[in-house]
Motif scaffolding. Structure first.
Motif, mmCIF file in Angstrom:
data_model
loop_
_atom_site.group_PDB
_atom_site.id
_atom_site.type_symbol
_atom_site.label_atom_id
_atom_site.label_comp_id
_atom_site.label_asym_id
_atom_site.label_seq_id
_atom_site.Cartn_x
_atom_site.Cartn_y
_atom_site.Cartn_z
ATOM 1 N N LYS A 1 33.694 55.448 12.418
ATOM 2 C CA LYS A 1 33.969 56.656 11.656
ATOM 3 C C LYS A 1 32.684 57.477 11.513
ATOM 4 C CE LYS A 1 36.468 56.311 7.916
ATOM 5 N NZ LYS A 1 36.863 56.020 6.515
ATOM 6 N N VAL A 2 32.756 58.752 11.877
ATOM 7 C CA VAL A 2 31.632 59.662 11.675
ATOM 8 C C VAL A 2 31.656 60.211 10.252
ATOM 9 C CG1 VAL A 2 30.619 61.871 12.378
ATOM 10 C CG2 VAL A 2 31.460 60.272 14.106
ATOM 11 N N ALA A 3 32.815 60.722 9.845
ATOM 12 C CA ALA A 3 32.954 61.290 8.501
ATOM 13 C C ALA A 3 34.436 61.436 8.208
ATOM 14 C CB ALA A 3 32.250 62.646 8.402
ATOM 15 N N ASP A 4 34.777 61.493 6.905
ATOM 16 C CA ASP A 4 36.164 61.725 6.505
ATOM 17 C C ASP A 4 36.203 62.703 5.351
ATOM 18 O OD1 ASP A 4 35.289 60.195 4.379
ATOM 19 O OD2 ASP A 4 36.537 58.446 4.846
ATOM 20 N N GLY A 5 37.372 62.840 4.723
ATOM 21 C CA GLY A 5 37.517 63.767 3.615
ATOM 22 C C GLY A 5 37.732 65.207 4.033
ATOM 23 N N VAL B 1 36.796 62.244 11.457
ATOM 24 C CA VAL B 1 36.228 62.394 12.797
ATOM 25 C C VAL B 1 35.762 61.009 13.246
ATOM 26 C CG1 VAL B 1 34.393 63.405 14.206
ATOM 27 C CG2 VAL B 1 35.549 64.803 12.489
ATOM 28 N N TRP B 2 36.248 60.588 14.420
ATOM 29 C CA TRP B 2 35.898 59.288 14.992
ATOM 30 C C TRP B 2 34.945 59.474 16.167
ATOM 31 C CZ3 TRP B 2 37.755 55.529 11.976
ATOM 32 C CH2 TRP B 2 38.941 55.750 11.262
ATOM 33 N N ARG B 3 34.202 58.396 16.462
ATOM 34 C CA ARG B 3 33.266 58.417 17.593
ATOM 35 C C ARG B 3 33.465 57.146 18.437
ATOM 36 N NH1 ARG B 3 27.533 56.917 18.527
ATOM 37 N NH2 ARG B 3 26.660 58.400 20.008
ATOM 38 N N SER C 1 19.056 61.331 11.903
ATOM 39 C CA SER C 1 18.304 60.237 12.515
ATOM 40 C C SER C 1 18.338 60.264 14.032
ATOM 41 C CB SER C 1 18.850 58.892 12.025
ATOM 42 O OG SER C 1 20.190 58.723 12.465
ATOM 43 N N GLY C 2 19.314 60.965 14.604
ATOM 44 C CA GLY C 2 19.442 61.004 16.053
ATOM 45 C C GLY C 2 20.121 59.795 16.647
ATOM 46 N N ASP C 3 20.655 58.912 15.799
ATOM 47 C CA ASP C 3 21.296 57.703 16.298
ATOM 48 C C ASP C 3 22.793 57.856 16.506
ATOM 49 O OD1 ASP C 3 22.200 57.816 13.706
ATOM 50 O OD2 ASP C 3 21.447 55.849 13.106
ATOM 51 N N GLY C 4 23.330 59.027 16.178
ATOM 52 C CA GLY C 4 24.756 59.258 16.335
ATOM 53 C C GLY C 4 25.609 58.581 15.294
ATOM 54 N N LYS C 5 24.990 58.071 14.221
ATOM 55 C CA LYS C 5 25.753 57.298 13.238
ATOM 56 C C LYS C 5 25.691 57.861 11.818
ATOM 57 C CE LYS C 5 25.257 52.987 15.820
ATOM 58 N NZ LYS C 5 24.804 51.573 15.810
ATOM 59 N N GLY D 1 26.367 61.307 24.329
ATOM 60 C CA GLY D 1 27.426 60.975 25.277
ATOM 61 C C GLY D 1 28.606 60.263 24.660
ATOM 62 N N GLY D 2 28.671 60.203 23.323
ATOM 63 C CA GLY D 2 29.817 59.607 22.661
ATOM 64 C C GLY D 2 31.007 60.552 22.658
ATOM 65 N N LEU D 3 32.206 59.990 22.653
ATOM 66 C CA LEU D 3 33.439 60.769 22.596
ATOM 67 C C LEU D 3 33.834 60.964 21.139
ATOM 68 C CD1 LEU D 3 36.031 62.012 23.893
ATOM 69 C CD2 LEU D 3 37.012 59.701 23.823
#
Length: 440
Positions: A74-78, A431-433, A137-141, A419-421
């Motif tokens: 999960k990237v973010a919700d709400g 939003v999912w990754r 952070s640039g880690d995509g998380k 490069g994550g979807l």
């Protein structure tokens, strides 16, 4: 009080209407994909076959399922109905939050459809805004969340050309000044071009894509009905891809006969424009296959007079055999009633090699088929600029195995800087990754 009682009566009647529709699909989805899908004889219904799952939120810690070799986070919700995703040059992600604008719901069918939408999780107010996600952070998380642009009117498509951000509202194309790195736009914006809208705005989503040189914008405009039941006059400049000149705002019809074209994208190898299209309803659980296709300039793709080439829709009056003769057969069927809303040609290297060079497609899912179809993200391989083989399910679990509950509805797709979807989950407000199982 009369309106309240009418809706209450419909609410009581709806389960009986749905129960009476026992015309289940006879053809498997695998036989309705590719360049030559099986197409049975059309049927006619007072109310089409339906199966409506109940909208149920994701449980704590629950996620969609992914194919072997992948992981999902999960990237973010709400959010309030996240629809589209755009990745800016600095890596920030724009999340477009919207649902259908208020409209006229005077016909019994429209009232029933409204109740169906609410039951399935597709109803509810949209955010009418764009939220910005920043991965500090640039880690995509780890992502910050900022309200980026507000007071929009059922927005959908977004494109950045230089320092100008273009937003396709349900009835107009807006332009805003953008400065790299800012987390909120204060520019009130100017309208570049009007788009078909009005009190009846049946397919309100307006997909948006910039030309490679930034001089044009392509807008996917859906029809204002299933098959012109609101009158042919309500279809002016609809079921089209419009081409808008960025310098002047002047527009023209680039291609027509596309019932609801979304997910406009440039195919990397051929450089051709592609779209995914939601086809017509109410002639059977096995008709008509939704599709993706290259979009030819001046091309006509059949709606409303025919489908998948020269298959005539006998319901339409008057008939137009002259246009049917010109109808272009789509490149690739996705099977019936999957309701595709997102398309992404993957050009990254994060995902395993089997997911490179082809297209991801989000299937929002429809209630016009029993058993249900779609409710997933699939991958279609491409060779020499053309789709090949069967769609491969990549992200599933939005719909429970018994098809009674829907957790989420995939819409917009994008690729982040790593490069994550990325997947915008409409009903799940998330939003999912998706990445390689052993990658970032």
């Amino acid at each position: 009080m009369k309106k309240y009682y009418a809706i209450s009566a419909l609410a009581l009647t709806l389960p009986l209407l749905l129960a009476g529709c026992d015309n289940a699909a006879k053809i498997s989805p695998e036989k309705q994909t590719g360049s030559d899908p099986q197409l049975p004889a059309a049927q006619n219904f007072l109310l089409p076959p339906m199966q409506v799952p109940s909208g149920t939120p994701w449980k704590n810690g629950e996620t969609p399922k992914v194919a072997e070799g992948l992981k999902i986070e999960k990237v973010a919700d709400g959010f309030m109905h996240p629809r589209q995703l755009t990745v800016l040059p600095n890596g920030d992600i724009l999340v477009v939050e919207a649902n259908s604008p208020p409209g006229v719901t005077s016909k019994p069918k429209e009232l029933i459809m409204g109740l169906v939408q609410k039951a399935s999780g597709k109803g509810g107010a949209g955010g009418n805004r764009i939220t910005l996600l920043r991965n500090v952070s640039g880690d995509g998380k780890t992502w910050e969340k900022h309200i980026f642009l507000e007071n929009l009117h059922s927005p959908f498509g977004v494109q950045l050309i230089g320092d100008q951000l273009y937003v396709a509202n349900a009835d107009g194309l807006m332009r805003y000044h953008y400065q790299s790195g800012e987390t909120k736009i204060t520019d009130p914006g100017t309208e570049l071009a009007d788009l078909p809208g009005g009190p009846i705005n049946h397919h309100w989503t307006k997909s948006l894509l910039a030309s490679p040189d930034g001089s044009k914008l392509y807008v996917g405009v859906g029809s204002n009905s299933n098959i012109t039941e609101n009158g042919i006059g309500a279809e002016y400049r609809r079921a089209d891809v419009l081409e808008v000149d960025v310098a002047t705002g002047a527009s023209r019809i680039y291609a027509s006969g596309l019932r609801n074209p979304t997910g406009l994208q440039w195919e990397p190898q051929s450089g051709k424009l592609w779209a995914i299209v939601n086809e017509r309803d109410e002639i059977g659980a096995d008709l008509v296959p939704d599709y993706m296709t290259s979009v030819q300039e001046h091309g006509f793709y059949g709606w409303p007079y025919s489908y998948f080439g020269q298959h005539v829709d006998e319901r339409v009056r008057p008939q137009r055999p002259d246009l049917v003769e010109k109808a272009i057969k789509p490149d690739y069927a996705l099977s019936s009633h999957v309701a595709p809303l997102g398309l992404l040609f993957y050009t990254g290297s994060n995902l395993p090699a089997e997911y490179r060079g082809g297209a991801f497609i989000s299937e929002h899912g429809s209630w016009n088929r029993k058993p249900l179809n779609g409710y997933q993200v699939v991958y279609v391989a491409f060779q020499n600029g053309k789709p090949v083989g069967q769609p491969k399910p990549v992200v599933t679990g939005f719909l429970t195995d018994d098809q009674k509950e829907v957790r989420g509805l995939p819409v917009g797709l994008a690729m982040d800087k790593q490069g994550g979807l990325l997947i915008a989950d409409d009903a799940g407000n998330t939003v999912w990754r998706v990445t390689a199982a052993n990658g970032q």
